[in-house]
Design an enzyme around this catalytic site. Structure first.
Site, PDB file in Angstrom:
ATOM      1  N   ASN A 125      31.892  33.766  24.049  1.00  0.00           N
ATOM      2  CA  ASN A 125      31.923  34.232  25.438  1.00  0.00           C
ATOM      3  C   ASN A 125      30.876  35.336  25.534  1.00  0.00           C
ATOM      4  O   ASN A 125      31.120  36.477  25.130  1.00  0.00           O
ATOM      5  CB  ASN A 125      33.335  34.748  25.751  1.00  0.00           C
ATOM      6  CG  ASN A 125      33.449  35.276  27.166  1.00  0.00           C
ATOM      7  OD1 ASN A 125      32.455  35.337  27.904  1.00  0.00           O
ATOM      8  ND2 ASN A 125      34.643  35.663  27.550  1.00  0.00           N
TER       9      ASN A 125
ATOM     10  N   ARG B 142      31.953  29.692  26.883  1.00  0.00           N
ATOM     11  CA  ARG B 142      32.481  29.941  28.213  1.00  0.00           C
ATOM     12  C   ARG B 142      31.269  30.129  29.127  1.00  0.00           C
ATOM     13  O   ARG B 142      30.375  30.925  28.832  1.00  0.00           O
ATOM     14  CB  ARG B 142      33.311  31.222  28.209  1.00  0.00           C
ATOM     15  CG  ARG B 142      33.739  31.574  29.601  1.00  0.00           C
ATOM     16  CD  ARG B 142      34.339  32.953  29.660  1.00  0.00           C
ATOM     17  NE  ARG B 142      34.751  33.224  31.022  1.00  0.00           N
ATOM     18  CZ  ARG B 142      34.644  34.406  31.599  1.00  0.00           C
ATOM     19  NH1 ARG B 142      34.144  35.426  30.938  1.00  0.00           N
ATOM     20  NH2 ARG B 142      35.045  34.574  32.833  1.00  0.00           N
TER      21      ARG B 142
ATOM     22  N   HIS C 134      38.491  31.900  36.897  1.00  0.00           N
ATOM     23  CA  HIS C 134      39.671  31.883  36.008  1.00  0.00           C
ATOM     24  C   HIS C 134      40.224  30.455  35.877  1.00  0.00           C
ATOM     25  O   HIS C 134      41.404  30.276  35.543  1.00  0.00           O
ATOM     26  CB  HIS C 134      40.831  32.756  36.539  1.00  0.00           C
ATOM     27  CG  HIS C 134      40.594  34.224  36.493  1.00  0.00           C
ATOM     28  ND1 HIS C 134      41.078  35.085  37.461  1.00  0.00           N
ATOM     29  CD2 HIS C 134      39.950  35.000  35.588  1.00  0.00           C
ATOM     30  CE1 HIS C 134      40.743  36.322  37.168  1.00  0.00           C
ATOM     31  NE2 HIS C 134      40.053  36.315  36.040  1.00  0.00           N
TER      32      HIS C 134
ATOM     33  N   ARG D 158      38.303  46.001  41.895  1.00  0.00           N
ATOM     34  CA  ARG D 158      37.734  45.195  42.988  1.00  0.00           C
ATOM     35  C   ARG D 158      38.656  45.214  44.206  1.00  0.00           C
ATOM     36  O   ARG D 158      39.883  45.120  44.053  1.00  0.00           O
ATOM     37  CB  ARG D 158      37.533  43.747  42.539  1.00  0.00           C
ATOM     38  CG  ARG D 158      36.364  43.579  41.602  1.00  0.00           C
ATOM     39  CD  ARG D 158      36.270  42.166  41.076  1.00  0.00           C
ATOM     40  NE  ARG D 158      36.289  42.154  39.624  1.00  0.00           N
ATOM     41  CZ  ARG D 158      36.514  41.086  38.873  1.00  0.00           C
ATOM     42  NH1 ARG D 158      36.722  39.920  39.434  1.00  0.00           N
ATOM     43  NH2 ARG D 158      36.516  41.170  37.557  1.00  0.00           N
TER      44      ARG D 158
ATOM     45  N   GLU E  55      42.396  31.318  26.954  1.00  0.00           N
ATOM     46  CA  GLU E  55      41.199  30.618  27.417  1.00  0.00           C
ATOM     47  C   GLU E  55      40.347  30.130  26.246  1.00  0.00           C
ATOM     48  O   GLU E  55      39.732  29.066  26.313  1.00  0.00           O
ATOM     49  CB  GLU E  55      40.381  31.548  28.323  1.00  0.00           C
ATOM     50  CG  GLU E  55      41.077  31.759  29.669  1.00  0.00           C
ATOM     51  CD  GLU E  55      40.650  33.019  30.394  1.00  0.00           C
ATOM     52  OE1 GLU E  55      41.114  34.108  29.993  1.00  0.00           O
ATOM     53  OE2 GLU E  55      39.866  32.921  31.348  1.00  0.00           O
TER      54      GLU E  55
END
Ligand code: ADP
Length: 405
Positions: free
Chosen positions: A7, A93, A182, A243, A387
């Protein structure tokens, strides 16, 4: 089969080395390189037995970072491989696959060219992903590589869910629409939830809440994502650590006018200084917010109330969108560990069939569990996400299929 999962971020690389045999798997080593191209770069490596190693060095680019990772895996003292040849495949990823990728793919030159065409949609994320792919091509030229996209799972959304109510030309010219992110996590936890319940994935209405530093929620009907809260970028939807989530566009232009700021500063404001951090003025970290709430901090309490209220509203809207819900899943650092977040989100929802078993909920941190009352219509589950495992599994499936050809 040994699969390296990478990743690659702008200044970091996270990795895990998986040993996959049939349906079973082991993590042989994992870790990360941080501060690539910056002062004080280092590699943190964790062996299978949990022993940790810290290696400092001048890591100027992603290729050097991956070279360090391969080096530590081969080293006599800390390694788990005798030969580089033992790595059968590498899974990456990749953040944005645009409308081009609706599933994981074997990486060819043609695929790389298509990934490059998605850079415009994720200028911060896709370039380091591509750097990782090119580094592997030069360091392990014969090893097959697979790309697993954050956006792919949401490509099944119907058009009325992914279009924005702006002139159509902005979609046709620039691809401005909801993509969602996601996806790897929403796919994994929704499938796993069905396995836990012993029900058919293709016959369930599932709502998955991925609550980490970034947060998103997805509606999954009969195995397909039909809506999700993140949009064109990962800024839309739920309130997050830093965020803002959903925000009136009118407020955005008003603030930019008043504060005399341009698009770059506005992006930093709404991505890095908003959310839980902006509202509480304390932290983006849920543990610190919970501690401050216990001390009676009103801004931390307001942040928490806003955070959980939004999740509740999304759950309500997705129940309406799917005509009901069978399973509600919590995942991500907050979803897996924060007892009071799950409690607040599920409170007063019995009219929709959501009723928590308060006692069970109390004891669940970071493990798989059913936390709804046995007689409740909707099953509420905690499912830790993984993941990296999905990337390893997709890589194995694709590489196995190639070998069959
Ligand atoms: P990322 O999105 O970066 O992968 P994580 O999924 O690890 O992040 O989630 C990080 C969030 O999980 C942080 O807000 C952290 O406070 C929260 N978290 C982790 N453990 C707990 C806990 N025991 N109680 C409450 N929140 C927790």
């Amino acid at each position: 089969m040994k699969i390296l999962v990478l990743n690659c971020g702008s200044s970091s690389i996270k990795y895990q080395l998986f040993k996959m045999e049939g349906d079973s798997w082991d993590v042989m080593a994992k870790g990360g390189v941080e501060k690539i191209g910056l002062k004080g770069s280092f590699l943190k490596h964790e062996k299978e037995n949990g022993e940790k190693v810290l290696l400092e060095g001048e890591i100027l680019d992603h290729e050097t970072g991956i070279d360090y990772i391969l080096g530590v895996m081969l080293s006599e003292r800390h390694g788990c491989l005798k030969d580089m040849e033992e790595i059968d495949a590498v899974g990456h990823r990749v953040v944005h696959g645009g409308e081009t990728f609706n599933s994981s793919v074997f990486i060819t030159d043609e695929v790389i060219a298509k990934m490059e065409s998605c850079i415009d949609l994720a200028p911060l994320h896709n370039p380091p992903n591509l750097k990782g792919i090119s580094a592997i091509s030069s360091l392990l030229p014969h090893v097959p590589q697979v790309g697993v996209f954050d956006t792919a799972f949401h490509q099944t959304m119907p058009k009325h869910a992914y279009m924005y109510a702006i002139p159509n030309s902005l979609y046709t010219k620039y691809g401005v629409r909801r993509y969602g992110f996601h996806g790897t996590s929403h796919r994994f936890v929704s499938k796993r939830a069905c396995e836990m319940q012993g029900v058919d994935y293709k016959s369930q209405r599932i709502i998955t809440c991925h609550l980490g530093n970034g947060a998103s929620i997805a509606a999954i009907n009969n195995g397909m994502s039909v809506d999700t809260s993140m949009g064109f970028t990962p800024l839309e939807g739920l309130m997050m650590g830093t965020r803002a989530g959903d925000l009136d566009v009118g407020a955005v232009t008003y603030i930019m006018d008043k504060e005399l700021i341009g698009t770059q500063s506005a992006s930093v404001l709404f991505n890095k200084h908003s959310g839980m951090l902006g509202v509480s003025g304390i932290s983006s970290d849920m543990r610190e917010i919970q501690n401050a709430m216990e001390q009676g901090d009103v801004n931390a309490q307001l942040g928490f109330d806003m955070y959980t209220y939004r999740i509740k509203k999304f759950i309500g809207s997705y129940i309406a969108a799917m005509g009901g819900v069978d399973i509600l899943v919590f995942t991500g650092g907050i979803g897996e560990n924060s007892v009071i977040t799950r409690q607040a989100v599920c409170s007063d929802m019995s009219f929709m069939g959501i009723v928590l078993d308060e006692e069970k909920n109390q004891g669940i941190r970071g493990i798989e569990a059913e936390i709804s009352r046995p007689d409740a219509k909707v099953k509420v589950l905690v499912v830790p996400t993984n993941e990296e495992l999905v990337i390893a599994q997709d890589t194995k499936t694709i590489v196995d299929a190639l070998k069959q050809k």
